[in-house]
Design an enzyme around this catalytic site. Sequence first.
Site, PDB file in Angstrom:
ATOM      1  N   ASN A  37     109.951  49.429  69.395  1.00  0.00           N
ATOM      2  CA  ASN A  37     110.255  48.945  70.753  1.00  0.00           C
ATOM      3  C   ASN A  37     109.017  49.103  71.633  1.00  0.00           C
ATOM      4  O   ASN A  37     108.274  50.066  71.497  1.00  0.00           O
ATOM      5  CB  ASN A  37     111.434  49.712  71.352  1.00  0.00           C
ATOM      6  N   GLU A 170     125.552  38.678  90.568  1.00  0.00           N
ATOM      7  CA  GLU A 170     125.576  40.142  90.622  1.00  0.00           C
ATOM      8  C   GLU A 170     124.452  40.676  91.501  1.00  0.00           C
ATOM      9  O   GLU A 170     124.637  41.645  92.245  1.00  0.00           O
ATOM     10  CB  GLU A 170     125.511  40.734  89.207  1.00  0.00           C
TER      11      GLU A 170
END
Lengths: 405, 405
Positions: A37, A170
Site C-alpha cells: 500500500n 454527503e
Amino acid sequence: MKKPHIVILGAGYGGIMTTIKLQKSLNMNEAEITLVNKNDYHYQTTWLHENAAGTLHHDRTRIPIRNIINQEKVNFIQDKVILIKPEEKKVKLSEVELSYDILVIGLGFEAATFGITGLAENAFSIGNIKNARLLREHIEYNFAKYSEQQEKDPALLHIVIGGGGFTGIEFLGEIANRIPELCKEYDIDKNLVRIINIEGSSTVLPGFDPQLSEYAMNSLEARGVEFITGALVKECHPDKVIIEKNNKTIHVPTATTIWAAGVRANSIVGKSGFTTNKGKIEVLSDMRTPDYKDVFVIGDCALIINPENGEPYPPTAQIAIQQSDIVAHNIKALLRREDLESFEPIILGTVASLGQNDAVGILNNKYKFYGWKATVLKKIIDNRYLLKLGGFSLLIKKGKFNFFY
Amino acid sequence: MKKPHIVILGAGYGGIMTTIKLQKSLNMNEAEITLVNKNDYHYQTTWLHENAAGTLHHDRTRIPIRNIINQEKVNFIQDKVILIKPEEKKVKLSEVELSYDILVIGLGFEAATFGITGLAENAFSIGNIKNARLLREHIEYNFAKYSEQQEKDPALLHIVIGGGGFTGIEFLGEIANRIPELCKEYDIDKNLVRIINIEGSSTVLPGFDPQLSEYAMNSLEARGVEFITGALVKECHPDKVIIEKNNKTIHVPTATTIWAAGVRANSIVGKSGFTTNKGKIEVLSDMRTPDYKDVFVIGDCALIINPENGEPYPPTAQIAIQQSDIVAHNIKALLRREDLESFEPIILGTVASLGQNDAVGILNNKYKFYGWKATVLKKIIDNRYLLKLGGFSLLIKKGKFNFFY
C-alpha cells in the site's frame, strides 16, 4: 519447498479485508502473504467528506495498517505500484519488484475528469486523506483571506460542488453544517457564503429513491445549499467555474470547485495490459480475471454486471467488503485445491448522510428511512465494519457513538 | 449646557486603557466619552505571534470592547478613521463625522516596508488579529499542499522571518514549537522544514542585553532555527526571498516570508496634517501635540525622546499603558481646570518569549532572567494587564495560568 506467495495490492476496503480474512484462515505454512500500500494506513473512503468539510479529523478516518494486521503472518510493504506484469507474475513497485503466485488487485479509484477544461488542474477532489485534508485547509485559508482583505473578493466564500451523487451530497451535508462554525472562526457574515451544487440529472442522487432524493434536497436547501440541476460543468478556472444549463452559459465566481461527479478504476489496471471495460476488469463469477487464473480483482477495479438489469454494480464499500469474503475463500480453495465459489452481492441497504443529524437511507430495497433514524443506521453500518476489521478495540478507538443530537 | 465631548481614536493598549480610566474617574455629567475602533474588539498585540504560529487561538487574544467598557458612560462606534481635521475639531469616519472638544489619538502602527520590492504584496505581517490568523492558515495550507503534491515543492515548508527584533524572535519561538505538531498533522518529515531568520545587525534583539540575545539564539537554534545575521532583505516574491549578505545575493525559496523588521505610526496621522517626526507626533511632556492643546497622542503614534540617550522610547505596550495614566489624568485636569502632569516612563522590565517554555528578560534594568523564570515573569506581566483592563473576571477568562510545564 517454497510457500506460495500471495500479493495483495491496495489496502482499501477490499484489499485490507481480504488480508485480514486470509491471516485468520490460512495456516502459517500454507502461504506467504504480502500487502502493498502507498500509505502506512487504511482509511474509510466513505468518511472522507467529513474530513474534507472539517467536521471530523482525518485521524479518526485512518487506521495504521500495522495496528490491524498480524505482522508475523503478513508482510507489509509501503510502496507505490507502478506496473503489474501478469505474464511474468510480477509487480513492479517504485523500489522493488515482487513475484507472486496469487495476486489480488484492489487499487481503488481515481477521479475521472472526462477531459473537461481545467478540471484536473483547478478542481479539488475527495478521494484520499491527503486531498480531503487539503480541501479543508483550502476553504479555511480562503475564509481567512476574505476576512483580511481590504477589497473583498466574494469568490473566496463560494463553494461549488460538481456532482450530486453520494459523495457530492454527503459533502454538502457536512459543509452546510460547518459554515456557521467557519463564519464564527473567521468573523464572516454567514449570508455571504454560497454553496452551489451542479448536477447533470434533473434531481440529485439519480437512481436513488425519488422521495428520499427530494427529502435530501429539501434538507440541504433549508441549510442554504443552492442546487442547479440539469446543468453541466464546462470549464474550471482557479477563480470561477463555467456551467451550461438549457444551452446557456453561466459563470460562477468561486475559488473552490470540488469535482465529485466521476471516478474510474486506478489507471494502473489499464496500463498493465488487462482487458478492460470502462477501465475496469470484468471478472469471472469467482472474482478472477478471464485471462489469468492467478489474479483476483476486488472493489473499484472489478466490474460485475447485475444480471437483473444489465448494469454494473455500483463501486461501493459494501460490495468490496462482500467481495473480500469470496476472494479470501477462493484463495484458500486454490491453495487447498478445493472448489471456488461465486460472488453474489446482497445489497442490504444504502444510506446517504446529510450531515451530523440528518440522512436518507433504504434497507432491503424497500424500507425507507430519513432523519435521525437514518443517521443511526449509518453509524451502525460504520461501526460494524470497524468491528469486522479490527475487533472491539478498533471499534472503541474509531467508532461513532454520538447517536443522538 | 452641552457636555464636552472626549473622542478616543483606537482601542489598542493606549486607547482602551485611557477609556477605562476616564470612565472610572469622570462623573457622568462631566463629559461625553466616545471610543472609535475599526473592530468591535481590543486585542493584545503582544500575543499575536502566538496566534500567527497557531499555538494560541486568536479568541484568547481579543476581548469584545462591549465587555470591558461601561456603555452607560462610553459610546462605542465601530468604524474606520479616515481623516482627523484638528483645525475644525472634527474626525471623519467612513460613515459619519464626529466633533470633539478633546481628542486622543491612539491609532497604533502599520508595517513599514521601506520600499523593498515585493514586500508589501508578498510578505505576511503580524500586526492584527486578521493578518495573524491569515498567516496561521497560510502555513497550514502550505503544509497540506506539500503533503498532497506528487512533485514536492520544498519552498512550501520554508518559513523566512525578516527581522530579529522582539516580534521576530517571539514568533520564532512559537513556530519552532509548533513545527512538530504541524508535521504530525500533515504527515511531513520534520527535517524538511526550514525556519530562517534574517537580521540586519550582527545579532538578534539588537540593543538588548548581549548575553540574553545569545541565550535566545542558542535556544532557537537548538530547535532548528537558522539565523542569517548582517543580512538584508532585498526582494520578496511569492515563491522566494532575495537577501544580501557581504555583498553577495542569496535566493531562498520560500512560500512564506514574514516581515517583522519595521513598523511606523498609522499613516492617518501624517495625512491629517500634524507635524511629524519619523511619521509620529512628537508630543509635549503632558502628551499633547505642540500645535493643538486639545489633542493628546498615545502609544505608537506618539514620539517621546529619552533625554538620557537622545533616542525615542520604543513603541511598547508597557509605555502605552503608562501613558494612559497621564492622558486620562490630564484630560480630567483640563476639564476641571487643574494642572497637567508630565509623562515619565518607568521601564520596569522587558521580557521576550521564546516559545511556551523559554524566555529571556531583564528587570529594573539590571536583573537578568532566562528559562522558566522568565516565562513566569512574562505571564505575570500579561495577567496584570488583564486585571487592570477588565478586573478579575477578565483575568480568569483570558489569563495565562499554565505557569509550569
